[in-house]
Write an enzyme that holds these catalytic residues in place. Structure first.
Site, mmCIF file in Angstrom:
data_model
loop_
_atom_site.group_PDB
_atom_site.id
_atom_site.type_symbol
_atom_site.label_atom_id
_atom_site.label_comp_id
_atom_site.label_asym_id
_atom_site.label_seq_id
_atom_site.Cartn_x
_atom_site.Cartn_y
_atom_site.Cartn_z
ATOM 1 N N TRP A 361 104.518 77.821 121.621
ATOM 2 C CA TRP A 361 104.982 77.604 120.251
ATOM 3 C C TRP A 361 104.330 78.573 119.274
ATOM 4 C CZ3 TRP A 361 102.123 74.899 116.138
ATOM 5 C CH2 TRP A 361 100.756 74.731 116.456
ATOM 6 N N ASP A 362 103.238 79.245 119.710
ATOM 7 C CA ASP A 362 102.565 80.212 118.855
ATOM 8 C C ASP A 362 103.556 81.207 118.255
ATOM 9 O OD1 ASP A 362 100.814 79.043 120.687
ATOM 10 O OD2 ASP A 362 99.558 80.813 120.886
ATOM 11 N N GLU A 488 95.197 69.545 120.472
ATOM 12 C CA GLU A 488 95.159 69.219 121.895
ATOM 13 C C GLU A 488 93.939 68.393 122.285
ATOM 14 O OE1 GLU A 488 95.590 72.993 123.761
ATOM 15 O OE2 GLU A 488 97.616 73.290 122.992
#
Length: 797
Positions: A361-362, A488
């Protein structure tokens, strides 16, 4: 030479003086030459010494098994790892039979320079062999931003003191040995001999090698052609054997004489094309490069970059070191995606094998906003890759019992490759991140045709995912339970605020795009669109009234405190030293999560809520991810912590030059490098694009005297110039250039004016006009703290 290496950021590049073998891996990443299609690490021309040899082609990978101690339904069964393909960089030298190797003999000088205006890596070394013969070796390397299949090298040796016999060997090499020295899960799996050479040939000065992977069945073809100049009597021969093809020259050089070699290399790969077709593909690319010639390739590379810097430059006064770092970072972001052309952008770009070369997703959240406003063509191309893997995302959603598309958390080819469910598949926010990037690209480019062809499908399928993933709870709105947000160190939580707000935006964007393009998706019925809008309207957004802050997910603010005081510097990153179950049940944040919502969904929070939320989460955030400094810097600036924002800007921009995470060896941190643009523009420039409209609330930290940046918006260039007292907005026409078109056809807005907001005041700027507006007094805050030892890492020039 194995001494101190000095790395110096220059106005338009990075210079290395000396060679420190212990730092080779870092410099190999920093000096990588890429174009989004090809990436070559900054390995020395002579091949050795090296730390991590690497030549990568975007999306070229091998499949490997993902073993589990205990399996489960829906677990991915195979991983994908980027392959170090056929290496065409090596040009070896022997001086009177002594190999040119800087670990031996005496190196009088060694310098390399990455020139970010020329787009080249230059090298000059003076070396005396153990046999006391002195030579000077110069080289210039480029990966073409114009001819996407091409790597080109000009290499030259000169004898300095006495006549010497020299042998030069230019090679193509498959299956180089790749060392593995760590158990860090962020590092790539090591593949042993991933390529099977099918053809290896030499014809005069041309070398050709074709190989394929065993399991993914991808084929790669490489063809190299050589031109040379040397003294009379220079002999040439070529040969090919095993996994090596070689062109060789032998001559005797008198002092001052040189032997120069120009090496043109074409790469191509495919799963479907036949061997003859791949051969023709690289042969044609090589022919075009020969037609252009070495000097022509240098000229077109420089012209491409001149266009880019004219349109995209960020100008900072007050911190020359930061200015240089921002330019260096922008150059590498450009290299990561300029010619990706439908292949996506990995987290490390093509600078190293970190994270197995996967895309996360970066890209959509950090890298594509930069490209959207500086080279929108590249952003649109990268998003087309997401559209290309929609079939695999639909299959994954069906496997999980969901509708729509469940995009993979990490992948190269489109299949989910994350073996850890809580921090992988459960991070469904990636669907909304992709939808948000597509919406932003369309708003900035005005590309209606792209929206019709690609954005409609992406938005519809992601909206369907959210409706099937969440549910309407009586009296509790629309809930999305059991998901993982950006942080995370928290996992499988209910109603993650970032996820829910991004899903809301996704649902509304899908409803709007279907209305704008009736008939494109006839399977979308009015009742479904009504459900999307209702889910968005009733989306659950938790709030802790007792503390006056938003929990990043339900119950987070009730978790036990994490014992930061017992941690030492060696305990970070925590993921390598603390059990996940302990992280998941404590108040500790790996990277900005709720704070990221304050940035990307800032229109959903009041100024007071942003200030309270930032002050609450800053002391809990350890920044064990290189993604975090950017977001914390942007929100710190918005909430008045300007000095803190300034320090976060430096951290993001110097992440790799200073090797702050101690893992630059595995490749550059593209999202952090993107942050070197994002914090000045979105933080100090206060730029937001909520609802497809540009707004600004500029404010500068004390060390900076002024800031200037440009945004491409629907075929126009908006220039913003900021000092401590005022901001000036001017609009300029964008010249159409062959190498940087800037925007795809399809824009609908007129090109003569742009309406924007300055501190909430509407301003219309016409082409050629300059509007200077005052900046209100800023109440600067201080006093917020970070966990012990985890404050922004300051680095002096």
């Amino acid at each position: 030479m194995n001494g101190h290496t000095a790395l110096t950021l220059e106005d338009w590049g990075l210079r290395e003086d000396g060679l420190d073998v212990a730092r080779l891996a870092q410099t190999e990443s920093l000096f990588a030459a890429c174009n989004g299609h090809i990436g070559v690490r900054g390995n020395l021309d002579e091949g050795e010494p090296h730390a991590l040899p690497g030549t990568y082609l975007n999306s070229f990978y091998e499949v490997r098994p993902l073993p589990y101690a205990e399996g489960g339904y829906g677990y991915p069964e195979a991983g994908q790892t980027v392959v170090n393909v056929i290496d065409a960089k090596p040009i070896r030298l022997l001086v009177d039979d002594e190999p040119f190797d800087l670990r031996y003999g005496h190196t009088a000088s060694h310098q390399r320079r990455l020139d970010i205006r020329a787009g080249t890596l230059g090298r000059s070394t003076e070396w005396t062999s153990p046999g006391r013969r002195s030579v000077r070796v110069r080289s210039t390397r480029l990966v073409s931003l114009v001819q996407r299949a091409m790597l080109a090298i000009e290499w030259e040796v000169e004898v300095l003191d006495a006549a010497a016999r020299v042998v030069v060997q230019s090679e193509l090499v498959a299956n180089e040995e790749i060392p593995s020295t760590t158990h860090d899960p962020r590092v790539a799996a090591v593949l042993r001999n991933p390529l099977r050479v099918l053809e290896n040939e030499h014809t005069n000065a041309t070398l050709f090698m074709l190989a394929e992977t065993a399991t993914s069945a991808l084929r790669v073809a490489t063809m190299a052609h050589h031109l040379w100049e040397g003294p009379e009597g220079t002999e040439f021969r070529s040969d090919s054997f095993g996994e090596t093809a070689r062109a060789s020259w032998i001559t005797t050089l008198e002092p001052g004489q040189t032997l120069k070699v120009v090496k043109l290399v074409a790469y191509g790969w495919s799963r479907r094309r036949s061997i003859p077709a791949l051969r023709d593909q690289v042969s044609a690319a090589l022919l075009a490069a020969e037609h252009t010639g070495w000097e022509g390739m240098l000229a077109e590379q420089a012209a491409f970059l001149e266009d880019y810097w004219d349109l995209a430059a960020v100008d900072i006064e007050g911190d020359d070191h930061l200015q240089r770092a921002v330019r260096f970072s922008m150059f590498h972001v450009l290299q990561s995606g300029a010619r990706s052309e439908g292949r996506g952008i990995p987290a490390k770009g093509l600078t190293g094998p970190g994270y197995d070369g996967h895309k996360f997703w970066d890209t959509e959240t950090f890298v594509l906003p930069v490209l959207t406003y500086t080279m929108p063509e590249a952003a649109g191309d990268a998003l087309m890759w997401r559209h290309r893997i929609l079939p695999a995302a639909r299959e994954r959603a069906a496997q999980l019992g969901l509708r729509g598309a469940a995009f993979p958390w990490r992948t190269i080819g489109g299949a989910e490759c994350s073996a850890y469910w809580p921090a992988g598949t459960a991070a469904f926010h990636i669907a909304a991140d992709i939808a948000d990037a597509a919406t932003r690209y369309v708003a900035a480019s005005g590309d209606v045709d792209w929206e019709r062809k690609y954005a409609v499908d992406i938005l519809v399928e992601t909206a369907r995912l959210w409706v099937s993933l969440g549910y309407f709870a009586p009296g509790d709105g629309f809930r999305i339970d059991g998901v993982t947000g950006p942080d995370e160190y928290s996992a499988v939580a209910d109603n993650n605020v970032f996820t829910n707000l991004m899903a809301r935006r996704n649902l509304l964007a899908a409803a709007d795009v279907v209305a704008r393009h009736p008939g494109v998706r006839p399977d979308v019925l009015p009742d479904e669109v009504t459900t999307w809008r209702r889910a968005a309207e009733e989306m659950a957004v938790p709030f802790d009234a007792r503390l006056g802050v938003h929990p990043q997910a339900e119950g987070f603010t009730d978790h036990a405190a994490f014992d930061f005081a017992s941690m030492t510097a060696d305990d970070y990153p925590l993921l390598l030293h603390v059990p996940y179950f302990d992280l998941y049940r404590k108040r500790v944040v790996k990277q900005a999560d709720l704070v990221l919502a304050l940035h990307l969904c800032g229109d959903q929070f009041s100024d007071e809520e942003k200030a309270a939320d930032f002050a609450y989460y800053e002391p809990l955030t350890v920044r064990d991810s290189s993604l975090s400094a950017t977001t914390q810097g942007i929100v710190a600036a918005e909430t008045g912590y300007l000095d803190l924002a300034y320090r976060y800007t430096r951290e993001a921009a110097l992440m790799d030059v200073d090797d702050l995470e101690r893992n630059t060896r595995d490749g550059l941190h593209m999202a952090s490098l993107a942050g070197a643009w994002l914090v000045p523009v979105a933080g100090f420039g206060g730029m937001r694009d909520h609802g497809g409209r540009l707004s600004f609330k500029p404010r500068l930290p004390a060390p900076l005297r002024s800031l200037g940046f440009s945004l491409l918006w629907r075929g126009r260039r908006l220039r913003v110039e900021v000092n401590h007292h005022s901001a000036t907005y001017s609009l300029h026409a964008v010249e159409r250039r062959s190498s940087l078109d800037g925007v795809r056809p399809g824009g609908t807005d007129p090109i003569d004016s742009l309406s924007l907001l300055h501190y909430g005041e509407e301003v219309t700027v016409g082409v050629g006009e300059h509007h200077r507006l005052p900046i209100p007094d800023i109440v600067e805050r201080s006093g917020v703290s970070q966990p012990e030892g985890r404050g922004p890492m300051e680095r002096l020039p």
